[in-house]
Design an enzyme around this catalytic site. Structure first.
Site, PDB file in Angstrom:
ATOM      1  N   GLU A  72       7.209  16.798  15.491  1.00  0.00           N
ATOM      2  CA  GLU A  72       6.946  18.155  15.026  1.00  0.00           C
ATOM      3  C   GLU A  72       6.471  18.052  13.586  1.00  0.00           C
ATOM      4  OE1 GLU A  72      10.053  21.021  15.295  1.00  0.00           O
ATOM      5  OE2 GLU A  72      10.426  20.622  17.408  1.00  0.00           O
ATOM      6  N   ASP A  83      14.143  28.685   8.063  1.00  0.00           N
ATOM      7  CA  ASP A  83      14.452  27.344   7.563  1.00  0.00           C
ATOM      8  C   ASP A  83      15.513  27.367   6.479  1.00  0.00           C
ATOM      9  OD1 ASP A  83      12.590  25.928   9.176  1.00  0.00           O
ATOM     10  OD2 ASP A  83      10.978  26.713   7.935  1.00  0.00           O
TER      11      ASP A  83
END
Length: 291
Positions: A72, A83
């Site tokens: 990824e 995040d």
């Protein structure tokens, strides 16, 4: 009058076939090989351009040999709402060093000159794609050798047209499923899913610590697999070999991001690769002797 964007244009159908039609895609081949070997995939997340362009390219090139089955590659964005601190800081470093979406696609093109087997999935947010131009981005990603997309903030109500266009170009649209996803909403998410399903381990942001992740997930993954033919990857909170191995016994793939990004920031590329090897060894041995 400008043409409507892919995310706002109405699709001809609200329901898409959940089985990704390209059985010869890199993702399909990789998961088929891993299933035959009876082991889960190690999916490594790294941020494009972090900690600097040279080190980022070096790490990307060396991850497969260290044991990464799928990569990824994060697309830096200034407001990454899903995040945690580690990946936020990685994105800030990358942006400060001049990383752009065009340079991220260039990294993939360079990687494909040496490796035509390891799947690469781009992960990020919709805003940079819209600034780049959605249709232009999808075409460029496919030409660069990208295999799939994880778009954190694109809900299925607005994603059908983008998903259809991505499929036309051979790009998988990987859905995110959270613990709080209502059962009635799940079919819409899975209908726009290709490649694999990304099951978030628990509510929170990337990098959060949580004990007994695998024990909490077992029944949830069984239920999810009954509703989708796609492999299921588990991410968020996987920080060590023991946790990775526990998840590898019940999931098709284990995603590790923040721990790898932190190791890279603290000790450099070689240390990040060493952690990758440790995680790969744990995952590869997880199902040995399992009844």
């Amino acid at each position: 009058m400008s043409a409507p964007s892919l995310t706002t244009e109405m699709s001809k159908t609200d329901t898409l076939n959940p089985a990704f039609p390209n059985a010869d895609s890199r993702l399909a081949r990789r998961f088929a090989a891993l299933k035959a070997a009876d082991r889960a995939a190690l999916v490594t997340y790294v941020m494009a351009g972090d900690p600097d362009p040279s080190a980022s390219r070096d790490l990307l090139a060396r991850l497969p040999a260290a044991g990464a089955d799928i990569i990824e590659l994060g697309m830096p964005f200034s407001d990454p709402m899903a995040d945690g601190v580690a990946i936020q800081r990685a994105g800030q470093r990358a942006l400060a060093n001049g990383q752009t979406l065009a340079l991220t696609l260039e990294m993939v093109r360079d990687f494909r000159q040496r490796d035509d087997d390891t799947p690469i999935v781009l992960m990020g947010y919709l805003n940079p794609l819209q600034r780049f131009g959605e249709d232009r981005f999808l075409q460029a990603a496919a030409e660069a050798g990208v295999d799939g997309l994880i778009l954190v903030d694109l809900p299925p109500e607005h994603g059908a047209a983008l998903t259809a266009r991505a499929r036309d170009l051979g790009l998988a649209r990987i859905p995110l499923v959270a613990p709080t996803t209502p059962p009635g909403r799940l079919p819409a998410l899975l209908a726009q899913g290709d490649g694999f399903v990304y099951r978030i381990a628990f509510n929170g942001v990337t990098g959060s610590r949580r004990l007994d992740i695998a024990a909490e997930l077992d029944s949830a993954l069984d239920a999810l697999k009954r509703q989708s033919p796609l492999p299921v990857a588990v991410g968020f909170g996987v920080r060590d070999g023991d946790t990775a191995a526990a998840i590898a016994r019940i999931a098709d793939a284990v995603v590790v991001g923040s721990a790898l990004v932190e190791r890279l920031a603290a000790a450099g590329v070689d240390a990040a690769l060493e952690l990758t090897r440790e995680l790969a060894e744990s995952i590869q041995g997880a199902r040995r002797g399992k009844s």
